[in-house]
Design a protein around this motif. Structure first.
Motif, PDB file in Angstrom:
ATOM      1  N   TYR A 192      81.489  41.668  28.844  1.00 58.28           N
ATOM      2  CA  TYR A 192      82.812  41.038  28.558  1.00 58.28           C
ATOM      3  C   TYR A 192      82.620  39.598  28.147  1.00 58.28           C
ATOM      4  N   VAL A 193      83.338  39.311  27.123  1.00 59.53           N
ATOM      5  CA  VAL A 193      83.190  37.925  26.277  1.00 59.53           C
ATOM      6  C   VAL A 193      84.487  37.239  26.516  1.00 59.53           C
ATOM      7  N   THR A 194      84.581  36.059  26.971  1.00 62.21           N
ATOM      8  CA  THR A 194      85.448  35.276  26.905  1.00 62.21           C
ATOM      9  C   THR A 194      85.430  33.875  26.145  1.00 62.21           C
ATOM     10  N   GLU A 195      86.279  32.831  26.253  1.00 59.06           N
ATOM     11  CA  GLU A 195      86.035  31.654  25.749  1.00 59.06           C
ATOM     12  C   GLU A 195      85.104  30.836  26.677  1.00 59.06           C
ATOM     13  N   GLU A 196      84.898  31.095  27.962  1.00 61.75           N
ATOM     14  CA  GLU A 196      84.347  30.460  28.883  1.00 61.75           C
ATOM     15  C   GLU A 196      82.793  31.043  28.889  1.00 61.75           C
ATOM     16  N   GLY A 197      82.663  32.399  28.568  1.00 60.35           N
ATOM     17  CA  GLY A 197      81.288  32.895  28.509  1.00 60.35           C
ATOM     18  C   GLY A 197      80.980  34.337  28.664  1.00 60.35           C
ATOM     19  N   VAL A 198      79.743  34.755  28.993  1.00 61.94           N
ATOM     20  CA  VAL A 198      79.480  36.118  28.680  1.00 61.94           C
ATOM     21  C   VAL A 198      79.077  36.885  30.250  1.00 61.94           C
ATOM     22  N   THR A 199      79.591  37.927  30.471  1.00 58.41           N
ATOM     23  CA  THR A 199      79.408  38.590  31.689  1.00 58.41           C
ATOM     24  C   THR A 199      79.055  39.904  31.634  1.00 58.41           C
ATOM     25  N   ARG A 200      77.865  40.513  32.044  1.00 56.26           N
ATOM     26  CA  ARG A 200      77.674  41.840  32.159  1.00 56.26           C
ATOM     27  C   ARG A 200      77.288  42.431  33.488  1.00 56.26           C
ATOM     28  N   LEU A 204      76.829  33.951  32.305  1.00 50.44           N
ATOM     29  CA  LEU A 204      76.481  32.710  31.533  1.00 50.44           C
ATOM     30  C   LEU A 204      77.604  32.104  30.865  1.00 50.44           C
ATOM     31  N   ALA A 205      77.904  30.541  31.005  1.00 50.08           N
ATOM     32  CA  ALA A 205      79.104  29.931  30.524  1.00 50.08           C
ATOM     33  C   ALA A 205      78.337  29.506  29.149  1.00 50.08           C
ATOM     34  N   TRP A 206      79.193  29.764  28.151  1.00 49.57           N
ATOM     35  CA  TRP A 206      78.726  29.305  26.890  1.00 49.57           C
ATOM     36  C   TRP A 206      78.157  28.104  26.745  1.00 49.57           C
ATOM     37  N   GLU A 207      78.765  27.034  27.375  1.00 43.86           N
ATOM     38  CA  GLU A 207      78.196  25.581  27.603  1.00 43.86           C
ATOM     39  C   GLU A 207      76.868  25.432  28.067  1.00 43.86           C
ATOM     40  N   ASP A 208      76.234  26.155  28.797  1.00 41.74           N
ATOM     41  CA  ASP A 208      75.181  26.521  29.612  1.00 41.74           C
ATOM     42  C   ASP A 208      74.043  27.130  28.484  1.00 41.74           C
ATOM     43  N   VAL A 209      74.346  27.773  27.321  1.00 41.59           N
ATOM     44  CA  VAL A 209      73.462  28.586  26.638  1.00 41.59           C
ATOM     45  C   VAL A 209      72.687  27.422  26.027  1.00 41.59           C
ATOM     46  N   VAL A 210      71.229  27.770  26.085  1.00 36.40           N
ATOM     47  CA  VAL A 210      70.367  26.632  25.352  1.00 36.40           C
ATOM     48  C   VAL A 210      69.341  27.440  24.422  1.00 36.40           C
ATOM     49  N   GLU A 211      69.522  29.004  24.602  1.00 34.07           N
ATOM     50  CA  GLU A 211      68.555  29.648  23.606  1.00 34.07           C
ATOM     51  C   GLU A 211      68.869  30.977  23.665  1.00 34.07           C
ATOM     52  N   ASP A 239      67.690  50.147  23.123  1.00 28.58           N
ATOM     53  CA  ASP A 239      68.714  49.237  22.174  1.00 28.58           C
ATOM     54  C   ASP A 239      68.076  47.923  22.018  1.00 28.58           C
ATOM     55  N   VAL A 240      68.502  47.196  21.000  1.00 26.23           N
ATOM     56  CA  VAL A 240      68.182  45.892  20.583  1.00 26.23           C
ATOM     57  C   VAL A 240      69.025  44.990  21.513  1.00 26.23           C
ATOM     58  N   LEU A 241      67.994  44.154  22.142  1.00 23.07           N
ATOM     59  CA  LEU A 241      68.817  43.092  23.170  1.00 23.07           C
ATOM     60  C   LEU A 241      68.982  41.861  22.666  1.00 23.07           C
ATOM     61  N   ILE A 242      70.085  41.167  23.058  1.00 15.28           N
ATOM     62  CA  ILE A 242      70.279  39.625  22.715  1.00 15.28           C
ATOM     63  C   ILE A 242      70.275  39.011  24.125  1.00 15.28           C
ATOM     64  N   VAL A 243      69.223  38.144  24.292  1.00 11.95           N
ATOM     65  CA  VAL A 243      69.240  37.445  25.692  1.00 11.95           C
ATOM     66  C   VAL A 243      69.762  35.856  25.459  1.00 11.95           C
ATOM     67  N   LEU A 244      70.882  35.624  26.253  1.00 10.85           N
ATOM     68  CA  LEU A 244      71.273  34.411  26.365  1.00 10.85           C
ATOM     69  C   LEU A 244      70.782  33.672  27.495  1.00 10.85           C
ATOM     70  N   LEU A 245      70.062  32.554  27.353  1.00  7.83           N
ATOM     71  CA  LEU A 245      69.355  31.665  28.541  1.00  7.83           C
ATOM     72  C   LEU A 245      69.985  30.319  28.584  1.00  7.83           C
ATOM     73  N   ASP A 246      69.871  29.976  30.069  1.00  6.36           N
ATOM     74  CA  ASP A 246      70.293  28.628  30.337  1.00  6.36           C
ATOM     75  C   ASP A 246      68.918  27.739  30.338  1.00  6.36           C
ATOM     76  N   ASP A 254      67.207  26.981  33.035  1.00  5.50           N
ATOM     77  CA  ASP A 254      66.505  27.084  34.232  1.00  5.50           C
ATOM     78  C   ASP A 254      65.978  28.613  33.771  1.00  5.50           C
ATOM     79  N   GLY A 255      66.125  29.412  32.651  1.00  2.00           N
ATOM     80  CA  GLY A 255      65.732  30.539  32.534  1.00  2.00           C
ATOM     81  C   GLY A 255      66.358  31.895  33.017  1.00  2.00           C
ATOM     82  N   GLU A 256      67.625  31.263  33.516  1.00  2.00           N
ATOM     83  CA  GLU A 256      68.521  32.326  33.898  1.00  2.00           C
ATOM     84  C   GLU A 256      69.550  32.796  32.498  1.00  2.00           C
ATOM     85  N   GLY A 257      70.172  33.775  32.729  1.00  2.00           N
ATOM     86  CA  GLY A 257      70.672  34.225  31.655  1.00  2.00           C
ATOM     87  C   GLY A 257      71.576  35.467  31.725  1.00  2.00           C
ATOM     88  N   CYS A 258      71.841  35.981  30.441  1.00  2.00           N
ATOM     89  CA  CYS A 258      72.756  37.223  30.268  1.00  2.00           C
ATOM     90  C   CYS A 258      72.117  38.111  29.293  1.00  2.00           C
TER      91      CYS A 258
END
Length: 125
Positions: free
Chosen positions: A21-29, A39-46, A56-63, A65-69
């Motif tokens: 799910y993608v919202t204006e606030e972030g991404v949730t799987r 992960l909240a969009w404002e926390d994405v650093v990589e 499947d090809v994977l897109i990894v969003l990280l904060d 602390d290395g946590e992500g979605c």
């Protein structure tokens, strides 16, 4: 990406492995085992792209602390891609190229241009 599902390879496609799910606030799987990555969009650093020959090809969003979605390519849509464009200096062409040539390793396609801000020194009475 409301309700887009990603079936696990070799399984019945009517039984999804996860929902993204993608919202204006972030991404949730949400995974079929009940676990959740968010992960909240404002926390994405990589943003990284990778995958395997048979997956499947994977897109990894990280904060920071290395946590992500992890977002499978099959679960991406115009909403997700449009939201990535809001990241400072994000290059959709670079993402596209990385997804086309993805292999078992991961490639960083975007990193936050801003260094982490230090916590302010707070004085308590």
């Amino acid at each position: 990406m409301h309700g887009n599902s990603v079936p696990e390879p070799g399984t019945d496609s009517r039984v999804p492995d996860s929902y993204v799910y993608v919202t204006e606030e972030g991404v949730t799987r949400h995974y079929s085992d009940g676990s959740v990555e968010a992960l909240a969009w404002e926390d994405v650093v990589e943003v990284r792209v990778g995958g395997a020959d048979d997956a499947d090809v994977l897109i990894v969003l990280l904060d920071r602390d290395g946590e992500g979605c992890v977002v499978p390519r099959s679960a991406t849509d115009a909403t997700f891609l449009a939201r990535l464009r809001y990241l400072p200096d994000f290059d959709l062409d670079r993402l596209s190229s990385a997804m086309e040539t993805a292999n078992s390793g991961y490639v960083v396609v975007w990193r936050s241009p801003e260094p982490p801000s230090p916590l302010p020194d707070l004085e308590y009475d």
